[in-house]
Write a protein that holds these residues in place. Structure first.
Motif, PDB file in Angstrom:
ATOM      1  N   TRP A 125       0.677  -1.214  -0.044  1.00  0.00           N
ATOM      2  CA  TRP A 125       0.069   0.199   0.030  1.00  0.00           C
ATOM      3  C   TRP A 125       0.845   1.223  -0.087  1.00  0.00           C
ATOM      4  CZ3 TRP A 125       0.277   3.711   3.934  1.00  0.00           C
ATOM      5  CH2 TRP A 125       0.442   3.396   5.064  1.00  0.00           C
ATOM      6  N   HIS A 159       0.898   4.531  -3.012  1.00  0.00           N
ATOM      7  CA  HIS A 159       0.686   5.745  -2.534  1.00  0.00           C
ATOM      8  C   HIS A 159       1.944   6.510  -2.971  1.00  0.00           C
ATOM      9  CE1 HIS A 159      -2.792   5.498   0.564  1.00  0.00           C
ATOM     10  NE2 HIS A 159      -3.211   5.118  -0.753  1.00  0.00           N
ATOM     11  N   GLU A 206       2.570   9.891  -5.167  1.00  0.00           N
ATOM     12  CA  GLU A 206       3.178  10.945  -4.685  1.00  0.00           C
ATOM     13  C   GLU A 206       4.467  11.668  -5.288  1.00  0.00           C
ATOM     14  OE1 GLU A 206       3.823   9.811  -0.492  1.00  0.00           O
ATOM     15  OE2 GLU A 206       1.620   9.694  -0.193  1.00  0.00           O
ATOM     16  N   TYR A 222      -4.840   2.679 -13.548  1.00  0.00           N
ATOM     17  CA  TYR A 222      -6.334   2.818 -13.027  1.00  0.00           C
ATOM     18  C   TYR A 222      -6.717   4.344 -12.713  1.00  0.00           C
ATOM     19  CZ  TYR A 222      -6.184  -2.127 -12.733  1.00  0.00           C
ATOM     20  OH  TYR A 222      -6.288  -3.521 -13.091  1.00  0.00           O
ATOM     21  N   THR A 223      -5.992   5.394 -12.921  1.00  0.00           N
ATOM     22  CA  THR A 223      -6.373   6.650 -12.534  1.00  0.00           C
ATOM     23  C   THR A 223      -5.772   6.819 -11.149  1.00  0.00           C
ATOM     24  OG1 THR A 223      -8.375   6.688 -11.358  1.00  0.00           O
ATOM     25  CG2 THR A 223      -8.330   7.085 -13.616  1.00  0.00           C
ATOM     26  N   ALA A 233      -7.096   8.498  -8.531  1.00  0.00           N
ATOM     27  CA  ALA A 233      -8.400   8.533  -7.443  1.00  0.00           C
ATOM     28  C   ALA A 233      -8.323   6.991  -6.993  1.00  0.00           C
ATOM     29  CB  ALA A 233      -9.394   9.051  -8.072  1.00  0.00           C
ATOM     30  N   LEU A 234      -8.506   6.128  -7.958  1.00  0.00           N
ATOM     31  CA  LEU A 234      -8.835   4.731  -7.555  1.00  0.00           C
ATOM     32  C   LEU A 234      -7.750   4.157  -6.970  1.00  0.00           C
ATOM     33  CD1 LEU A 234     -10.895   3.547 -10.823  1.00  0.00           C
ATOM     34  CD2 LEU A 234     -11.543   4.085  -8.680  1.00  0.00           C
ATOM     35  N   LEU A 269      -5.463   5.650  -5.257  1.00  0.00           N
ATOM     36  CA  LEU A 269      -5.126   6.041  -3.893  1.00  0.00           C
ATOM     37  C   LEU A 269      -6.178   5.298  -2.991  1.00  0.00           C
ATOM     38  CD1 LEU A 269      -5.706   9.878  -2.801  1.00  0.00           C
ATOM     39  CD2 LEU A 269      -6.020   8.056  -1.302  1.00  0.00           C
ATOM     40  N   ASN A 270      -7.293   5.115  -3.488  1.00  0.00           N
ATOM     41  CA  ASN A 270      -8.409   4.346  -2.555  1.00  0.00           C
ATOM     42  C   ASN A 270      -8.062   2.820  -2.384  1.00  0.00           C
ATOM     43  OD1 ASN A 270     -11.189   4.321  -1.125  1.00  0.00           O
ATOM     44  ND2 ASN A 270     -11.542   2.840  -3.016  1.00  0.00           N
ATOM     45  N   ASP A 279      -5.456   2.825   0.374  1.00  0.00           N
ATOM     46  CA  ASP A 279      -6.321   2.767   1.728  1.00  0.00           C
ATOM     47  C   ASP A 279      -6.924   1.464   1.968  1.00  0.00           C
ATOM     48  OD1 ASP A 279      -5.475   5.346   2.107  1.00  0.00           O
ATOM     49  OD2 ASP A 279      -7.480   6.270   1.255  1.00  0.00           O
ATOM     50  N   ALA A 280      -7.550   0.743   1.073  1.00  0.00           N
ATOM     51  CA  ALA A 280      -8.358  -0.351   1.319  1.00  0.00           C
ATOM     52  C   ALA A 280      -7.367  -1.635   1.555  1.00  0.00           C
ATOM     53  CB  ALA A 280      -9.135  -1.052  -0.149  1.00  0.00           C
TER      54      ALA A 280
END
Lengths: 349, 349
Positions: free
Chosen positions: A89, A93, A97, A113-114, A116-117, A119-120, A123-124
């Motif tokens: 993870w 990230h 960055e 995948y972009t 936004a996806l 980043l999430n 987190d998952a």
């Protein structure tokens, strides 16, 4: 004394542990599929970095330190797998960055995948890491499970602080930095989660005493910096196919490596001025000539050689600390830790 | 029966709990300063969202459910504070993912400090949340601490799945969605961390039985959706100064709200085609006229009214579930949970 002829090959050991840990991650710790199309894609993203080839140094250190401290390998596998999840993870990230393009030889997750996806999905995975750590309870009991998690917490805190230092230097265009700044940053960014954390976690799982944990802290913090210096060197001079990242990526990203800081210290005022102005440009504005100029100065002042000598010294100090420890468990495992220390600064990938 | 005249005012209660939790976060759970300039900035960033005003519904629910289930408020404060920390880090990341400009009336964290630093600060807060949860051990013991963390793990997993669903719909330009898709997404994205998780965590801290936890799950999942519908409505028709987000931000972000899905279902084929084409544009390409067109259709088909009626029905079902529970603790606290359920769909901020 350990019979060196009977000692298993380090890289085979790393591969063996890595394979056990990957199996645990992909079959037990991460969900496989969902009937909801979007959730299914999230799971696929979470399983992407864990499915790419990697050395598996961190789980090896955890499992091996556990054995050296008197534990069984099986006790540490779950914790070792969680260290890999951490690596997955934080790399997702970090790649966002740093604006990185490649990871382990393939496009970084956010390039596929972009941002936004990705980043999430990071987190998952982060949350799954803590969820998986909770299941240590069955084999280690509640108290030791909480001790393991406390060490994780320390490790992640240090890593995010180191990451902020490095990003902050780039964004703040800071060049008033010396070697000690590099060591401060690198101890946080790399040492904790690459060496100190994994070794100490293995020892905690095995019920290791305070002195062992203190020793592994000293060993890990020094060796982690040596490891990072070698990483920085390989980024400049290594084979990018083996290394899995784009060549000279650190120069494009404007990273403050020991190599670069040493070159700047040795360079003439004119050279320094031009190098700093190049390094401060945004990634997309750096030309090939810019990067060549910096690389030539690095060569002119033998900055890679200097940094590698520092790395070798730190590795020796780390081994000194390791040898002072009073292992209760498998002596072969202790010898493997020492072999790893040499590998960390001698590896070519 | 609870004497309603002696029941404390809901909003005063929320404010009181929020203030206790904020104090805990800012004086005990988060580091204050560092001699290293960059690390000091990281700490400042971590303390930014926790220092902005917010309603504090989630810690209120946790503390109040704990009291209703027979526990003392003090037992639940740390867990309630960790729920707030969860809210803080996920909002930092959501704001990056959604490209949001405002949060709680001020620029979103990544607008102040860059996306890279804000992403990392969110990770740092995430890790601090788990680290803080570990310290429940002192008052709750090791076993109950692990149960609390397991519930956290479930809550964060659901939230990241819901977040992926919503982002995935926007990025995949998916409009083949019905009400049930909205409920699936919303249950994951909002219900778990806004109502079900906080209430269940309070009950777990108090040692609540399985039946209570099951009931709170049902209560929370329904009320969470009702809460989100009201949030969506306020985003369109609310006072943005009170609400703390830019007006009609959801339309700019292309969010699939129940309001929007209902409007699309009712609209003529031509209206639908134009609305979908507007909603599918990138944020920066949507004009004021685009947004007005969508808002007018929403008004024409009374989509806000429809969604609010659905929210009111769900709120009533949730209250029905709540009333079926056999509380062992403070009856006033149970009445406050019911008052909160009404507030969730009637609030104007």
């Amino acid at each position: 004394m350990v019979n060196l002829h009977s000692m298993p090959d380090l890289q085979k050991e790393m591969k063996r542990v890595k394979s056990a840990v990957d199996q645990l991650i992909l079959t037990k710790l991460l969900p496989e599929s969902s009937p909801i199309r979007e959730v299914d894609l999230l799971y696929k993203m979470m399983r992407d970095y864990p499915s790419r080839p990697a050395k598996g140094m961190r789980p090896f250190l955890c499992v091996t330190a556990c054995r050296a401290a008197g534990g069984e390998e099986g006790m540490a596998l779950l914790t070792a797998a969680c260290i890999e999840l951490f690596q997955h993870w934080i790399l997702i990230h970090d790649d966002i960055e740093d604006g990185s393009e490649l990871r382990r030889g393939k496009p970084a997750l956010h390039r596929v995948y972009t941002e936004a996806l990705a980043l999430n999905a990071g987190d998952a995975l982060h949350a799954r890491m803590w969820g998986a750590l909770l299941t240590n309870r069955t084999s280690l009991g509640a108290d030791r499970t909480l001790r393991v998690m406390k060490e994780f917490s320390r490790m992640v805190n240090a890593t995010t602080e180191g990451q902020h230092m490095e990003l902050g230097w780039v964004q703040g265009k800071r060049w008033d930095l010396g070697e000690s700044d590099y060591y401060e940053m690198c101890t946080r960014k790399t040492s904790w989660y690459t060496v100190a954390g994994p070794c100490r976690l293995g020892a905690i799982v095995a019920g290791g005493d305070k002195r062992t944990l203190e020793g592994l802290r000293g060993f890990g913090l020094k060796l982690g910096v040596a490891f990072q210096i070698q990483d920085d060197a390989l980024n400049l001079v290594g084979d990018s196919r083996k290394f899995g990242k784009a060549k000279s990526d650190d120069i494009f990203e404007g990273k403050r490596t020991l190599i670069l800081l040493h070159m700047l210290e040795e360079a003439s005022p004119d050279e320094r001025r031009r190098a700093v102005s190049i390094m401060s440009k945004e990634r997309s504005k750096k030309t090939k000539e810019d990067v060549s100029f910096v690389l030539e100065l690095i060569q002119k002042y033998d900055a890679v050689g200097y940094a590698r000598r520092r790395a070798a010294e730190m590795m020796k100090e780390a081994i000194g600390t390791l040898r002072g420890l009073n292992w209760k468990g498998d002596r072969t495992a202790a010898a493997l830790l020492e072999a790893f220390a040499r590998f960390a600064v001698e590896r070519e990938w």
